[in-house]
Design a protein around this motif. Structure first.
Motif, PDB file in Angstrom:
ATOM      1  N   VAL A 157       0.804  -1.226   0.000  1.00 26.03           N
ATOM      2  CA  VAL A 157       0.000   0.000   0.000  1.00 26.03           C
ATOM      3  C   VAL A 157       0.840   1.281   0.000  1.00 26.03           C
ATOM      4  CG1 VAL A 157      -2.054  -1.013   1.032  1.00 26.03           C
ATOM      5  CG2 VAL A 157      -0.233  -0.152   2.515  1.00 26.03           C
ATOM      6  N   SER A 158       2.130   1.151  -0.265  1.00 24.08           N
ATOM      7  CA  SER A 158       2.959   2.356  -0.363  1.00 24.08           C
ATOM      8  C   SER A 158       4.162   2.074  -1.250  1.00 24.08           C
ATOM      9  CB  SER A 158       3.436   2.830   1.015  1.00 24.08           C
ATOM     10  OG  SER A 158       4.326   1.892   1.588  1.00 24.08           O
ATOM     11  N   THR A 159       4.762   3.138  -1.757  1.00 25.24           N
ATOM     12  CA  THR A 159       6.002   3.049  -2.517  1.00 25.24           C
ATOM     13  C   THR A 159       7.128   3.532  -1.619  1.00 25.24           C
ATOM     14  OG1 THR A 159       4.762   3.511  -4.543  1.00 25.24           O
ATOM     15  CG2 THR A 159       7.154   3.751  -4.650  1.00 25.24           C
ATOM     16  N   GLN A 160       8.278   2.898  -1.720  1.00 26.17           N
ATOM     17  CA  GLN A 160       9.380   3.259  -0.826  1.00 26.17           C
ATOM     18  C   GLN A 160       9.823   4.707  -1.010  1.00 26.17           C
ATOM     19  OE1 GLN A 160      12.326   0.382  -1.909  1.00 26.17           O
ATOM     20  NE2 GLN A 160      11.432  -1.255  -0.676  1.00 26.17           N
ATOM     21  N   THR A 161       9.969   5.121  -2.260  1.00 20.58           N
ATOM     22  CA  THR A 161      10.392   6.499  -2.521  1.00 20.58           C
ATOM     23  C   THR A 161       9.657   7.059  -3.726  1.00 20.58           C
ATOM     24  OG1 THR A 161      12.238   7.954  -3.153  1.00 20.58           O
ATOM     25  CG2 THR A 161      12.415   5.663  -3.816  1.00 20.58           C
ATOM     26  N   VAL A 162       9.133   8.259  -3.570  1.00 28.46           N
ATOM     27  CA  VAL A 162       8.481   8.956  -4.675  1.00 28.46           C
ATOM     28  C   VAL A 162       9.172  10.307  -4.851  1.00 28.46           C
ATOM     29  CG1 VAL A 162       6.355   9.939  -5.575  1.00 28.46           C
ATOM     30  CG2 VAL A 162       6.280   7.804  -4.261  1.00 28.46           C
ATOM     31  N   ALA A 163       9.816  10.457  -5.998  1.00 31.18           N
ATOM     32  CA  ALA A 163      10.523  11.698  -6.313  1.00 31.18           C
ATOM     33  C   ALA A 163       9.682  12.556  -7.232  1.00 31.18           C
ATOM     34  CB  ALA A 163      11.862  11.386  -6.976  1.00 31.18           C
ATOM     35  N   PHE A 164       9.700  13.838  -6.969  1.00 35.43           N
ATOM     36  CA  PHE A 164       9.057  14.790  -7.857  1.00 35.43           C
ATOM     37  C   PHE A 164       9.800  16.104  -7.735  1.00 35.43           C
ATOM     38  CE2 PHE A 164       6.058  18.096  -9.051  1.00 35.43           C
ATOM     39  CZ  PHE A 164       5.632  17.624 -10.278  1.00 35.43           C
ATOM     40  N   SER A 165      10.130  16.692  -8.882  1.00 30.91           N
ATOM     41  CA  SER A 165      10.906  17.922  -8.889  1.00 30.91           C
ATOM     42  C   SER A 165      12.195  17.695  -8.098  1.00 30.91           C
ATOM     43  CB  SER A 165      10.077  19.087  -8.331  1.00 30.91           C
ATOM     44  OG  SER A 165      10.763  20.308  -8.454  1.00 30.91           O
ATOM     45  N   HIS A 166      12.490  18.520  -7.115  1.00 29.21           N
ATOM     46  CA  HIS A 166      13.769  18.414  -6.422  1.00 29.21           C
ATOM     47  C   HIS A 166      13.670  17.788  -5.031  1.00 29.21           C
ATOM     48  CE1 HIS A 166      15.451  21.500  -9.382  1.00 29.21           C
ATOM     49  NE2 HIS A 166      16.087  20.373  -9.574  1.00 29.21           N
ATOM     50  N   TYR A 167      12.625  16.964  -4.820  1.00 29.99           N
ATOM     51  CA  TYR A 167      12.510  16.264  -3.542  1.00 29.99           C
ATOM     52  C   TYR A 167      12.142  14.795  -3.735  1.00 29.99           C
ATOM     53  CZ  TYR A 167      13.031  20.305  -0.513  1.00 29.99           C
ATOM     54  OH  TYR A 167      13.556  21.375   0.171  1.00 29.99           O
ATOM     55  N   ASN A 168      12.655  13.950  -2.838  1.00 31.05           N
ATOM     56  CA  ASN A 168      12.213  12.567  -2.672  1.00 31.05           C
ATOM     57  C   ASN A 168      11.538  12.457  -1.317  1.00 31.05           C
ATOM     58  OD1 ASN A 168      13.199  10.799  -4.843  1.00 31.05           O
ATOM     59  ND2 ASN A 168      15.228  11.438  -4.201  1.00 31.05           N
ATOM     60  N   ASN A 169      10.426  11.770  -1.254  1.00 32.80           N
ATOM     61  CA  ASN A 169       9.775  11.476   0.013  1.00 32.80           C
ATOM     62  C   ASN A 169       9.875   9.982   0.262  1.00 32.80           C
ATOM     63  OD1 ASN A 169       8.141  14.102   0.917  1.00 32.80           O
ATOM     64  ND2 ASN A 169       8.157  13.979  -1.307  1.00 32.80           N
ATOM     65  N   ILE A 170      10.368   9.603   1.436  1.00 28.14           N
ATOM     66  CA  ILE A 170      10.613   8.202   1.783  1.00 28.14           C
ATOM     67  C   ILE A 170       9.531   7.714   2.742  1.00 28.14           C
ATOM     68  CG2 ILE A 170      12.285   6.537   2.690  1.00 28.14           C
ATOM     69  CD1 ILE A 170      13.313   8.062   0.250  1.00 28.14           C
ATOM     70  N   SER A 171       8.881   6.592   2.382  1.00 27.81           N
ATOM     71  CA  SER A 171       7.867   6.007   3.259  1.00 27.81           C
ATOM     72  C   SER A 171       8.457   5.661   4.621  1.00 27.81           C
ATOM     73  CB  SER A 171       7.299   4.730   2.641  1.00 27.81           C
ATOM     74  OG  SER A 171       6.365   5.011   1.630  1.00 27.81           O
ATOM     75  N   ALA A 172       7.614   5.731   5.646  1.00 27.45           N
ATOM     76  CA  ALA A 172       8.052   5.359   6.993  1.00 27.45           C
ATOM     77  C   ALA A 172       8.588   3.932   6.974  1.00 27.45           C
ATOM     78  CB  ALA A 172       6.896   5.473   7.969  1.00 27.45           C
ATOM     79  N   GLN A 173       9.778   3.784   7.514  1.00 25.00           N
ATOM     80  CA  GLN A 173      10.429   2.474   7.553  1.00 25.00           C
ATOM     81  C   GLN A 173      10.296   1.867   8.947  1.00 25.00           C
ATOM     82  OE1 GLN A 173      11.806   0.811   4.740  1.00 25.00           O
ATOM     83  NE2 GLN A 173      10.484   2.458   3.966  1.00 25.00           N
TER      84      GLN A 173
END
Length: 421
Positions: A157-173
């Motif tokens: 139900v989630s992706t580990q990392t989603v990058a857009f423009s100049h940021y990556n957001n990392i799912s809670a590990q």
């Protein structure tokens, strides 16, 4: 605001409107969506039913906001889900899956002590990609890049990392061994180490250094474990010789969760700078963009984080406690004095980097007693002159140093960081 990019604050009647927040605040290539409660916008009341109906209503409200600004749910890059009962997560997931058609956003899920409305079982906020940017940027067709690696635990139900423009957001590990798919053995130290290893594996898989992290959020089952967590945390930061020379640390927030998925003791998510951007931005730009970390003596300093970390068109402000910056001791007094001090500290940090409070696009507030929210709101609104930021409020079982309130923020950064203009 410094720079010519305009903060764009908007509300729609198709979702609940609040007197103390804006539904969506767009700046540059991101939209920040205020936390949505399971409220029917027509009645202003919590919808009838249980967690299934409430989860759906929260997501319906987010969808209404997203569509009101000509976006779609698959533009969401990050979701935060706060539950009254972590055991409800399975039901939430079934509802959640129906709202996305492409790759899932990154996600953080936690049980909290209280939510801002009686009867609410769930609250959800979101971060949305914004390819058209805000004026005076020219619209562009930036690509959302969602990726997983076998070297870190995968989620349905989630992706580990989603990058857009100049940021990556990392799912809670979570402290899961990616090979076995199971929780590791050991206590909070071992679990913290595994969470950070998982984040590092995700970053390595996309060729991003660990020291490109600009913001860390740590969720703890027992806040008393913080010293043990910090002991492990400091072995991961700084990670490189360059970062050690500069003594660079990300901005940071620590949240006391009543419970975490899989009954974990700790969970960690991250926001990461992404110098190369996403297509069609040029890869060769990657190492030319600067992370600018700053501390001021006018706000409390910490050996564990930087007060503000700017990258590209955003500043990330570490969670501020109601500490006197001269003594680093909690101010005397009740919630009124404490919330004033938190906001004064944020204001001092914001002004130290030549910005103003109205440049804030998102505020996150933790309260020891959710009943204090009315007092907080009266003080909060006096710190802003223009449109209020997007906002999320949760009630927690404890706050570091025994405080009654803790606040962090995301600030628009029109000037950008080099080589941006």
């Amino acid at each position: 605001m410094s720079g010519d990019i305009i903060k764009l604050s908007r509300n729609t009647e198709n979702a609940p409107i609040s007197a103390i927040s804006t539904q969506t605040v767009a700046f540059s290539h991101y939209n920040n969506i205020s936390a949505q409660l399971p409220v029917d916008p027509e009645t202003g009341k919590v919808v009838a039913g249980g967690i299934e109906e409430q989860a759906k209503q929260c997501l319906v409200n987010i969808k209404a906001i997203v569509e009101s600004i000509d976006h779609v749910m698959d533009d969401v890059v990050k979701i935060n889900i706060f539950l009254k009962n972590i055991s409800d997560v399975g039901v939430v997931d079934k509802v959640y899956e129906t709202f996305f058609h492409g790759s899932f956003p990154t996600r953080t899920t936690a049980e909290v002590l209280a939510l801002p409305l009686d009867g609410a079982l769930i609250q959800i906020d979101a971060l949305i990609s914004n390819g058209e940017g805000t004026p005076s940027q020219a619209p562009c067709d930036l690509v959302k890049v969602a990726r997983n690696t076998e070297n870190s635990p995968k989620s349905p139900v989630s992706t580990q990392t989603v990058a857009f423009s100049h940021y990556n957001n990392i799912s809670a590990q979570l402290p899961i061994d990616p090979e076995s798919g199971k929780m590791i053995t050991g206590g909070v130290k071992e679990q913290t180490g595994q969470c950070l290893k998982n984040i590092k594996a995700i970053l390595c898989s996309i060729d991003v250094p660990f020291d490109d992290i600009v913001k860390i959020n740590i969720f703890l089952k027992n806040l008393s474990d913080i010293e043990a967590v910090n002991e492990v945390y400091t072995t991961f930061f700084p990670d490189s010789a360059i970062a050690r020379t500069a003594a660079y640390l990300p901005a940071r927030t620590v949240i006391a969760a009543s419970a975490l998925p899989l009954d974990a003791l700790v969970q960690i998510d991250a926001v990461v700078s992404h110098g190369d951007g996403t297509p069609p931005q040029a890869v060769e730009d990657r190492h030319g963009i600067v992370i600018r970390a700053n501390n001021t003596k006018n706000a409390p300093k910490s050996d564990l984080y930087t007060q503000t970390v700017a990258f590209s068109h955003y500043n990330h402000i570490a969670a501020q406690l109601p500490l006197n910056p001269k003594t680093n001791v909690l101010v005397e007094g009740d919630i009124t004095m404490q919330v004033q001090q938190c906001l004064k500290n944020i204001k001092a940090i914001v002004e130290s980097v030549d910005h103003i409070m109205d440049d804030i696009v998102k505020i996150n507030i933790q309260l020891k007693n959710i009943a204090d929210i009315d007092v907080v709101n009266k003080i909060y609104t006096t710190f802003f002159k223009g449109d209020l930021p997007a906002r999320t409020v949760i009630g927690v079982s404890a706050i570091p140093m025994g405080a009654l309130v803790q606040i962090d923020a995301v600030v628009s950064n029109g000037i950008g960081t080099p080589p941006q203009a």
